[in-house]
Motif scaffolding. Structure first.
Motif, short mmCIF file in Angstrom:
data_model
loop_
_atom_site.label_atom_id
_atom_site.label_comp_id
_atom_site.label_asym_id
_atom_site.label_seq_id
_atom_site.Cartn_x
_atom_site.Cartn_y
_atom_site.Cartn_z
N ILE A 232 87.80 139.49 -6.72
CA ILE A 232 88.92 138.48 -7.71
C ILE A 232 87.87 137.46 -8.21
O ILE A 232 87.27 136.89 -7.73
CB ILE A 232 89.85 137.98 -6.78
N PHE A 233 88.23 137.63 -9.55
CA PHE A 233 87.45 136.63 -10.46
C PHE A 233 88.65 135.45 -11.02
O PHE A 233 89.42 135.99 -11.85
CB PHE A 233 86.75 137.19 -11.52
N VAL A 234 88.44 134.17 -10.65
CA VAL A 234 89.32 133.16 -11.06
C VAL A 234 88.69 132.76 -12.62
O VAL A 234 87.60 132.02 -12.38
CB VAL A 234 89.52 132.16 -10.01
N ASN A 235 89.40 132.84 -13.42
CA ASN A 235 88.93 132.33 -15.00
C ASN A 235 89.67 131.29 -15.17
O ASN A 235 90.65 130.57 -14.59
CB ASN A 235 89.43 133.51 -15.75
N LYS A 236 88.95 130.42 -16.16
CA LYS A 236 89.60 129.24 -16.82
C LYS A 236 89.75 127.92 -15.58
O LYS A 236 90.62 127.28 -15.84
CB LYS A 236 91.12 129.44 -17.35
N THR A 237 88.83 127.86 -14.80
CA THR A 237 88.64 126.75 -13.70
C THR A 237 88.46 125.54 -14.46
O THR A 237 88.48 124.55 -13.96
CB THR A 237 88.01 127.01 -12.64
N ASP A 238 87.76 125.53 -15.65
CA ASP A 238 87.23 124.33 -16.34
C ASP A 238 88.38 123.60 -17.20
O ASP A 238 88.22 122.51 -17.76
CB ASP A 238 85.98 124.73 -17.10
N LEU A 239 89.46 124.52 -17.29
CA LEU A 239 90.63 123.81 -17.88
C LEU A 239 91.55 122.80 -17.42
O LEU A 239 91.72 122.83 -16.45
CB LEU A 239 91.28 125.09 -18.67
N ASP A 240 92.15 121.86 -18.30
CA ASP A 240 92.97 121.03 -17.81
C ASP A 240 94.14 121.93 -17.13
O ASP A 240 94.66 123.06 -17.69
CB ASP A 240 93.60 120.07 -19.03
N GLY A 241 94.64 121.16 -15.90
CA GLY A 241 95.76 122.22 -15.48
C GLY A 241 95.33 122.93 -14.37
O GLY A 241 96.02 123.58 -13.68
N ASP B 127 86.22 153.14 -8.16
CA ASP B 127 85.36 153.05 -7.03
C ASP B 127 85.70 151.78 -6.54
O ASP B 127 85.56 151.33 -5.44
CB ASP B 127 83.94 153.40 -7.66
N TYR B 128 86.02 150.67 -7.61
CA TYR B 128 86.07 149.35 -7.29
C TYR B 128 86.69 148.62 -8.56
O TYR B 128 86.50 149.34 -9.43
CB TYR B 128 84.84 148.54 -6.57
N ALA B 129 87.46 147.35 -8.37
CA ALA B 129 87.87 146.90 -9.36
C ALA B 129 87.60 145.32 -9.44
O ALA B 129 87.23 144.77 -8.36
CB ALA B 129 89.57 146.98 -9.43
N VAL B 130 87.76 144.72 -10.56
CA VAL B 130 87.80 143.23 -10.50
C VAL B 130 88.99 142.83 -11.18
O VAL B 130 89.48 142.95 -12.17
CB VAL B 130 86.63 142.67 -11.65
N LEU B 131 89.81 142.23 -10.40
CA LEU B 131 90.99 141.52 -10.69
C LEU B 131 90.80 139.94 -11.29
O LEU B 131 90.23 139.06 -10.75
CB LEU B 131 92.03 141.65 -9.49
N VAL B 132 91.25 139.89 -12.41
CA VAL B 132 91.09 138.63 -13.37
C VAL B 132 92.07 137.73 -13.13
O VAL B 132 93.34 138.17 -13.51
CB VAL B 132 90.44 138.84 -14.69
N ILE B 133 92.28 136.55 -12.61
CA ILE B 133 93.23 135.84 -12.53
C ILE B 133 93.21 134.15 -13.14
O ILE B 133 92.06 133.68 -13.21
CB ILE B 133 93.69 135.21 -10.96
N SER B 134 93.83 133.89 -13.86
CA SER B 134 93.87 132.52 -14.73
C SER B 134 94.22 131.14 -13.91
O SER B 134 95.25 131.38 -12.97
CB SER B 134 94.85 132.44 -15.68
N ALA B 135 93.30 130.37 -13.69
CA ALA B 135 93.35 129.12 -12.80
C ALA B 135 94.43 128.38 -13.49
O ALA B 135 95.10 127.72 -12.64
CB ALA B 135 91.92 128.38 -12.74
#
Length: 124
Positions: free
Chosen positions: A60-69, A28-36
């Motif tokens: 779209i969920f952008v993950n790891k936004t708190d990491l260096d880089g 029905d829907y999706a959440v696409l996880v992307i690493s920042a």
């Protein structure tokens, strides 16, 4: 209440592409996880095309936004240039930019947005 199906889609490995495609056909829907830190990968683009092929609405969920880089500005640029101009940042602090971006995704929303601006600024 109608049951719905959701799938969290991390970029994953290409060996699982056929299983992923079969799964997408019933969602029905999706959440696409992307690493920042990793950004948009080629398999991410493939998943995006498959989601469009099967008309699966996607968050779209952008993950790891708190990491260096992690460069959130660059990720936002990649989302718009590699996936869709319709990608809108819900975490931004500029409310007027957010509403403007949302309005550009839909003709009815765009008309409402311009009507609101016209009411605020009747001389323009």
């Amino acid at each position: 209440m109608i049951p719905s199906s959701l799938c969290l889609i991390p970029p994953g490995h290409v060996d699982f592409s056929s299983e992923t495609e079969r799964t997408l056909q019933v969602l029905d829907y999706a959440v696409l996880v992307i690493s920042a830190t990793d950004g948009i990968q080629s398999h991410t683009q493939t998943l995006w095309k498959l989601l469009a092929k099967y008309n699966v609405p996607c968050f779209i969920f952008v993950n790891k936004t708190d990491l260096d880089g992690a460069d959130c500005g660059h990720i936002a640029f990649e989302l718009k240039s590699k996936l869709s101009d319709g990608c809108v940042d819900f975490a931004g602090s500029d409310k007027s930019k957010f509403y403007e971006d949302i309005a550009l995704c839909d003709e009815n929303l765009l008309n409402k947005y311009y009507e609101k601006i016209r009411l605020k600024n009747p001389m323009s």
